[in-house]
Design a protein around this motif. Sequence first.
Motif, PDB file in Angstrom:
ATOM      1  N   LEU A  42       1.943   0.182  -4.969  1.00 48.41           N
ATOM      2  CA  LEU A  42       2.936  -0.502  -4.155  1.00 48.41           C
ATOM      3  C   LEU A  42       2.604  -1.990  -4.166  1.00 48.41           C
ATOM      4  O   LEU A  42       1.533  -2.398  -3.707  1.00 48.41           O
ATOM      5  N   ILE A  43       3.514  -2.781  -4.712  1.00 49.69           N
ATOM      6  CA  ILE A  43       3.319  -4.228  -4.756  1.00 49.69           C
ATOM      7  C   ILE A  43       3.923  -4.829  -3.485  1.00 49.69           C
ATOM      8  O   ILE A  43       5.106  -4.642  -3.203  1.00 49.69           O
ATOM      9  N   VAL A  44       3.086  -5.517  -2.725  1.00 44.43           N
ATOM     10  CA  VAL A  44       3.511  -6.137  -1.470  1.00 44.43           C
ATOM     11  C   VAL A  44       3.319  -7.642  -1.603  1.00 44.43           C
ATOM     12  O   VAL A  44       2.225  -8.102  -1.918  1.00 44.43           O
ATOM     13  N   ASN A  45       4.372  -8.396  -1.374  1.00 43.25           N
ATOM     14  CA  ASN A  45       4.259  -9.856  -1.419  1.00 43.25           C
ATOM     15  C   ASN A  45       3.386 -10.342  -0.275  1.00 43.25           C
ATOM     16  O   ASN A  45       3.390  -9.768   0.819  1.00 43.25           O
ATOM     17  N   SER A  46       2.689 -11.417  -0.513  1.00 43.07           N
ATOM     18  CA  SER A  46       1.718 -11.920   0.464  1.00 43.07           C
ATOM     19  C   SER A  46       2.364 -12.428   1.753  1.00 43.07           C
ATOM     20  O   SER A  46       1.688 -12.574   2.765  1.00 43.07           O
ATOM     21  N   ASP A  47       3.675 -12.651   1.751  1.00 38.67           N
ATOM     22  CA  ASP A  47       4.331 -13.121   2.969  1.00 38.67           C
ATOM     23  C   ASP A  47       4.946 -11.974   3.775  1.00 38.67           C
ATOM     24  O   ASP A  47       5.679 -12.210   4.731  1.00 38.67           O
ATOM     25  N   CYS A  48       4.611 -10.727   3.413  1.00 43.52           N
ATOM     26  CA  CYS A  48       5.115  -9.562   4.142  1.00 43.52           C
ATOM     27  C   CYS A  48       4.140  -9.150   5.245  1.00 43.52           C
ATOM     28  O   CYS A  48       2.937  -9.362   5.133  1.00 43.52           O
ATOM     29  N   GLU A  49       4.692  -8.568   6.283  1.00 40.27           N
ATOM     30  CA  GLU A  49       3.885  -7.964   7.337  1.00 40.27           C
ATOM     31  C   GLU A  49       4.315  -6.516   7.484  1.00 40.27           C
ATOM     32  O   GLU A  49       5.504  -6.218   7.515  1.00 40.27           O
ATOM     33  N   LYS A  87      -2.852 -12.610   6.870  1.00 43.08           N
ATOM     34  CA  LYS A  87      -2.007 -11.967   7.876  1.00 43.08           C
ATOM     35  C   LYS A  87      -1.431 -10.668   7.312  1.00 43.08           C
ATOM     36  O   LYS A  87      -1.407  -9.635   7.996  1.00 43.08           O
ATOM     37  N   CYS A  88      -0.993 -10.687   6.073  1.00 49.12           N
ATOM     38  CA  CYS A  88      -0.471  -9.491   5.418  1.00 49.12           C
ATOM     39  C   CYS A  88      -1.536  -8.392   5.384  1.00 49.12           C
ATOM     40  O   CYS A  88      -1.277  -7.247   5.763  1.00 49.12           O
ATOM     41  N   LEU A  89      -2.731  -8.735   4.940  1.00 49.49           N
ATOM     42  CA  LEU A  89      -3.826  -7.756   4.872  1.00 49.49           C
ATOM     43  C   LEU A  89      -4.152  -7.200   6.250  1.00 49.49           C
ATOM     44  O   LEU A  89      -4.387  -5.999   6.412  1.00 49.49           O
ATOM     45  N   GLU A  90      -4.175  -8.066   7.243  1.00 50.74           N
ATOM     46  CA  GLU A  90      -4.464  -7.630   8.610  1.00 50.74           C
ATOM     47  C   GLU A  90      -3.441  -6.596   9.080  1.00 50.74           C
ATOM     48  O   GLU A  90      -3.803  -5.581   9.674  1.00 50.74           O
ATOM     49  N   THR A  91      -2.167  -6.841   8.804  1.00 51.71           N
ATOM     50  CA  THR A  91      -1.144  -5.882   9.238  1.00 51.71           C
ATOM     51  C   THR A  91      -1.231  -4.566   8.477  1.00 51.71           C
ATOM     52  O   THR A  91      -0.909  -3.521   9.025  1.00 51.71           O
ATOM     53  N   ILE A  92      -1.673  -4.610   7.240  1.00 56.46           N
ATOM     54  CA  ILE A  92      -1.854  -3.369   6.474  1.00 56.46           C
ATOM     55  C   ILE A  92      -3.005  -2.562   7.058  1.00 56.46           C
ATOM     56  O   ILE A  92      -2.868  -1.370   7.350  1.00 56.46           O
ATOM     57  N   PHE A  93      -4.149  -3.205   7.242  1.00 53.05           N
ATOM     58  CA  PHE A  93      -5.333  -2.489   7.717  1.00 53.05           C
ATOM     59  C   PHE A  93      -5.221  -2.060   9.183  1.00 53.05           C
ATOM     60  O   PHE A  93      -5.938  -1.159   9.612  1.00 53.05           O
ATOM     61  N   ASN A  94      -4.327  -2.649   9.954  1.00 51.56           N
ATOM     62  CA  ASN A  94      -4.145  -2.257  11.352  1.00 51.56           C
ATOM     63  C   ASN A  94      -3.264  -1.027  11.524  1.00 51.56           C
ATOM     64  O   ASN A  94      -3.154  -0.507  12.642  1.00 51.56           O
ATOM     65  N   GLN A  95      -2.658  -0.550  10.455  1.00 52.98           N
ATOM     66  CA  GLN A  95      -1.786   0.624  10.546  1.00 52.98           C
ATOM     67  C   GLN A  95      -2.605   1.901  10.691  1.00 52.98           C
ATOM     68  O   GLN A  95      -3.673   2.034  10.095  1.00 52.98           O
ATOM     69  N   LYS A  96      -2.083   2.818  11.458  1.00 53.08           N
ATOM     70  CA  LYS A  96      -2.696   4.143  11.589  1.00 53.08           C
ATOM     71  C   LYS A  96      -1.835   5.109  10.785  1.00 53.08           C
ATOM     72  O   LYS A  96      -0.628   5.217  11.012  1.00 53.08           O
TER      73      LYS A  96
END
Length: 96
Positions: free
Chosen positions: A85-92, A19-28
């Motif tokens: 940038l370190i992003v925790n896996s529970d972040c969106e 879910k975290c990866l999905e929200t990262i890659f969905n950003q424009k």
Amino acid sequence: MNDVSILVLNYKTKDLTLKCLETIFNQKTDYKYEVILIDNNSEDGIIDYAKKKFSKLKTIQNTENGGYAKGNNLGLKNLDSRYGLIVNSDCEVRGD
């Protein structure tokens, strides 16, 4: 060279990490970035699954769970950018 490398460390949090990866890659954005998934030997198949789902994803598979700091340090050693940038896996990620 990228503007930033985004590191996401996974240890047995497959669904949260995806879910975290999905929200990262969905950003424009106009920023050049790479996303690196580091797996701390979760044995949950996340690396293979995530590589199929996110074609631009870089991955690092640890052979042991060395903990949070060791996993992120491994990722920081493999950056193709000036900043990490370190992003925790529970972040969106939402918005810019």
